[in-house]
Structure formats: structure tokens, C-alpha cells
Design an enzyme around this catalytic site. Structure first.
Site, PDB file in Angstrom:
ATOM      1  N   SER A   8       0.737  -0.954  -0.046  1.00 30.61           N
ATOM      2  CA  SER A   8       0.089   0.058  -0.059  1.00 30.61           C
ATOM      3  C   SER A   8       0.820   1.207  -0.056  1.00 30.61           C
ATOM      4  O   SER A   8       1.766   1.538   0.910  1.00 30.61           O
ATOM      5  CB  SER A   8      -0.896   0.071   1.362  1.00 30.61           C
ATOM      6  OG  SER A   8      -1.453   1.328   1.440  1.00 30.61           O
ATOM      7  N   HIS A  33      -1.369  -1.036  -4.189  1.00 30.69           N
ATOM      8  CA  HIS A  33      -2.705  -0.723  -3.655  1.00 30.69           C
ATOM      9  C   HIS A  33      -2.625   0.954  -3.231  1.00 30.69           C
ATOM     10  O   HIS A  33      -1.593   1.370  -2.678  1.00 30.69           O
ATOM     11  CB  HIS A  33      -2.776  -1.552  -2.467  1.00 30.69           C
ATOM     12  CG  HIS A  33      -3.931  -1.323  -1.566  1.00 30.69           C
ATOM     13  ND1 HIS A  33      -5.315  -1.966  -1.955  1.00 30.69           N
ATOM     14  CD2 HIS A  33      -4.452  -0.442  -0.620  1.00 30.69           C
ATOM     15  CE1 HIS A  33      -6.256  -1.771  -0.988  1.00 30.69           C
ATOM     16  NE2 HIS A  33      -5.724  -0.567  -0.248  1.00 30.69           N
ATOM     17  N   ASP A  35      -4.617   4.008  -1.514  1.00 34.06           N
ATOM     18  CA  ASP A  35      -5.823   4.477  -0.501  1.00 34.06           C
ATOM     19  C   ASP A  35      -6.199   5.983  -0.902  1.00 34.06           C
ATOM     20  O   ASP A  35      -5.306   6.717  -0.429  1.00 34.06           O
ATOM     21  CB  ASP A  35      -5.422   3.926   0.826  1.00 34.06           C
ATOM     22  CG  ASP A  35      -5.050   2.657   1.243  1.00 34.06           C
ATOM     23  OD1 ASP A  35      -6.052   2.126   1.099  1.00 34.06           O
ATOM     24  OD2 ASP A  35      -4.070   2.401   1.454  1.00 34.06           O
ATOM     25  N   MET A  37      -8.798   8.746   0.566  1.00 34.25           N
ATOM     26  CA  MET A  37      -9.692   9.190   1.695  1.00 34.25           C
ATOM     27  C   MET A  37     -10.078  10.547   1.528  1.00 34.25           C
ATOM     28  O   MET A  37      -9.102  11.427   1.069  1.00 34.25           O
ATOM     29  CB  MET A  37      -8.632   8.908   2.856  1.00 34.25           C
ATOM     30  CG  MET A  37      -8.220   7.604   3.178  1.00 34.25           C
ATOM     31  SD  MET A  37      -7.161   7.609   4.586  1.00 34.25           S
ATOM     32  CE  MET A  37      -6.120   5.946   4.620  1.00 34.25           C
ATOM     33  N   HIS A  67      -8.567   1.622  -3.659  1.00 34.05           N
ATOM     34  CA  HIS A  67      -9.466   1.636  -2.531  1.00 34.05           C
ATOM     35  C   HIS A  67     -10.153   2.676  -2.218  1.00 34.05           C
ATOM     36  O   HIS A  67      -9.420   3.673  -1.565  1.00 34.05           O
ATOM     37  CB  HIS A  67      -8.616   0.864  -1.209  1.00 34.05           C
ATOM     38  CG  HIS A  67      -9.415   0.878  -0.053  1.00 34.05           C
ATOM     39  ND1 HIS A  67      -8.936   0.381   1.028  1.00 34.05           N
ATOM     40  CD2 HIS A  67     -10.569   1.096   0.125  1.00 34.05           C
ATOM     41  CE1 HIS A  67      -9.725   0.339   2.010  1.00 34.05           C
ATOM     42  NE2 HIS A  67     -10.709   0.739   1.408  1.00 34.05           N
ATOM     43  N   MET A  69     -12.004   5.187   0.012  1.00 34.97           N
ATOM     44  CA  MET A  69     -12.836   5.575   1.441  1.00 34.97           C
ATOM     45  C   MET A  69     -13.290   6.757   1.052  1.00 34.97           C
ATOM     46  O   MET A  69     -13.013   7.785   1.633  1.00 34.97           O
ATOM     47  CB  MET A  69     -11.757   5.224   2.459  1.00 34.97           C
ATOM     48  CG  MET A  69     -11.151   3.983   2.983  1.00 34.97           C
ATOM     49  SD  MET A  69      -9.536   4.000   3.607  1.00 34.97           S
ATOM     50  CE  MET A  69      -8.663   3.759   2.243  1.00 34.97           C
ATOM     51  N   MET A 138     -11.368  -5.230   5.625  1.00 40.69           N
ATOM     52  CA  MET A 138     -10.709  -4.317   6.520  1.00 40.69           C
ATOM     53  C   MET A 138     -10.488  -5.183   7.801  1.00 40.69           C
ATOM     54  O   MET A 138     -11.358  -5.440   8.605  1.00 40.69           O
ATOM     55  CB  MET A 138     -11.382  -2.801   6.756  1.00 40.69           C
ATOM     56  CG  MET A 138     -11.386  -2.254   5.568  1.00 40.69           C
ATOM     57  SD  MET A 138     -10.095  -1.570   4.768  1.00 40.69           S
ATOM     58  CE  MET A 138      -8.943  -1.049   5.966  1.00 40.69           C
ATOM     59  N   ASP A 172      -6.877  -6.201   4.592  1.00 43.59           N
ATOM     60  CA  ASP A 172      -6.085  -4.799   4.485  1.00 43.59           C
ATOM     61  C   ASP A 172      -6.088  -4.356   5.882  1.00 43.59           C
ATOM     62  O   ASP A 172      -7.272  -3.991   6.430  1.00 43.59           O
ATOM     63  CB  ASP A 172      -6.722  -3.966   3.615  1.00 43.59           C
ATOM     64  CG  ASP A 172      -6.108  -2.552   3.300  1.00 43.59           C
ATOM     65  OD1 ASP A 172      -5.290  -2.111   3.907  1.00 43.59           O
ATOM     66  OD2 ASP A 172      -6.887  -1.595   2.515  1.00 43.59           O
TER      67      ASP A 172
END
Ligand code: DX5
Ligand code: ZN
Length: 220
Positions: A8, A33, A35, A37, A67, A69, A138, A172
């Protein structure tokens, strides 16, 4: 089932992101990966589509697993598709039409994934499994890297693996060699690791070791 390792980028040195992306590709990882947010769905901000674009320009052959979020992931599918996301994962707890959004992702020729927080019951995912290429559990509360693995998620992995033997199941949060092997024994086959991978001096050796440990645990 083949086990895949996904470092990640959240744990990378942001001062030298392109080099860090090259490090992941050079380590023989199966994917990167990323992330994303929004400081609303989770209490933190990370980065946006420009970093996915940087990954594509830096190492075009490295699979980009994005991913989201975000409270409204449905409003951003096109943005991430346009910068080269190969998989897009949305949360089942998001405030949008989950069916429609998964379908939108697939319509763009991208792998669609659904994510659940540790406290969300596994049954919440079942209505959508037919529209998913992967499901991510998660194993920490989403929002930050470097947190401790939550073993109470393990039975959810097992339940979904029993219900969907061929599905890609990802974990994850707090993943290192031992927690990855534990998840593999319960049925996971894709492993996201942030702080563990980026603190290695030899990321390639760590990727190989984690993959082997998971494949062995899955066989037992
Ligand atoms: C957390 C992110 C994770 C994070 C994992 O909300 O979804 O991908 O980077 O970090 P580690 O592996 O450090 O727990
Ligand atoms: Zn993640």
C-alpha cells in the site's frame, strides 16, 4: 489458489513517490494498492487521482488497485477510470447505490470490488457478490496505516470463502507475515501490506516470503 501481495502506497515516502512506485514494481509485487480518503468517510485525507496517474506513468505494467474510502464513491468512478485504475473498490457502507456503482465500474472494463469495515456483518456483502471481482475485508478501522490487526475479522473471511469458493478475497490493515498467513488459513488470497512492506530494506524478499507463507497456510 494463488496468493497475491499488494504493497500500500500510503506507507511510502511521499517525498520520492515515483521511486517508491518503482520499488514496488521491482519487488515483484502483484499490484500497487492506492488508498483514497476524503476526510468524511474516514477521518483522514490521503491523495487523489493524480497519484494513480503518476503510478500509471511511472510503471504502466504495475496493476493499480484503488481503494476508495469516500462517502460518495459513485461520483468519482470516471475520474479514477480515466487515470488508469485497474480495480476500484468501494465500501458497502458508502452513501450510494452499491449495485449501480459496481455495475458502473465494470462497464468501464475495470475490476469491481466491495469493502467492509471490521464491524460490518458479512451478510451485508452477500447480495452484491455476483457483481464483485474481489471483496476486501478491513482488518483495522480504515483511515490510517500502522494499526494493529483485528483477529475478530477472521470468521467473516471463512464465511465468505465457504459461500464463494472462487472469489478473490483481500485483507487490508495490520498485515505482516504472520497475520497474512492467518488470513490465508481462513480463506483470504490477496494481502495488502503498507507499513510492513515499506520498512523492509529488501522488499522483494519480503514479498516472496509473504506469498510463500500464505500459500503454505492456505494448503494446510
Ligand atoms: C487503511 C488503508 C490501508 C493501509 C494499511 O485505511 O486502507 O491500506 O495502508 O496500512 P498498514 O499495512 O500499515 O496497516
Ligand atoms: Zn486500503
Amino acid at each position: 489458489m494463488k496468493c497475491q501481495i499488494l504493497p500500500s502506497l500510503l506507507a511510502a515516502d511521499f517525498g520520492r513517490l515515483a521511486d517508491e512506485i518503482r520499488r514496488v514494481a521491482g519487488a515483484g509485487a502483484d499490484a500497487l494498492h492506492l488508498d483514497i480518503m476524503d476526510a468524511h468517510f474516514v477521518p483522514n485525507l490521503s491523495f487523489g487521482p493524480d497519484v494513480v496517474d503518476l503510478a500509471r506513468r511511472t510503471c504502466p505494467a504495475l496493476f493499480r488497485d484503488v481503494h476508495l474510502m469516500l462517502t460518495r464513491p459513485d461520483l468519482y468512478i470516471d475520474r479514477f477510470a480515466d487515470v488508469g485504475a485497474d480495480a476500484i473498490l468501494i465500501h458497502v457502507e458508502a452513501d450510494c447505490d452499491i449495485w449501480e456503482t459496481l455495475r458502473d465500474i465494470r462497464r468501464r472494463g475495470i475490476r469491481a470490488g466491495l469493502v467492509s469495515r471490521p464491524q460490518t456483518p458479512v451478510g451485508t456483502l452477500y447480495p452484491y457478490v455476483a457483481l464483485c471481482d474481489e471483496v476486501l475485508f478491513m482488518t483495522v478501522n480504515p483511515g490510517y496505516g500502522g494499526q494493529a490487526f483485528m483477529p475478530e475479522v477472521l470468521p467473516k473471511i471463512k464465511a465468505l470463502r465457504t459461500a464463494a469458493p472462487a472469489l478473490d478475497i483481500m485483507v487490508d490493515g495490520g498485515i505482516h507475515s504472520e497475520t497474512a498467513a492467518q488470513c490465508a488459513a481462513y480463506g483470504a488470497n490477496q494481502f495488502v501490506a503498507g507499513s510492513f512492506m515499506f520498512r523492509q530494506t529488501d522488499m522483494g524478499a519480503a514479498v516472496r516470503k509473504m506469498r510463500e507463507a500464505c500459500e503454505q497456510a492456505a494448503r494446510l
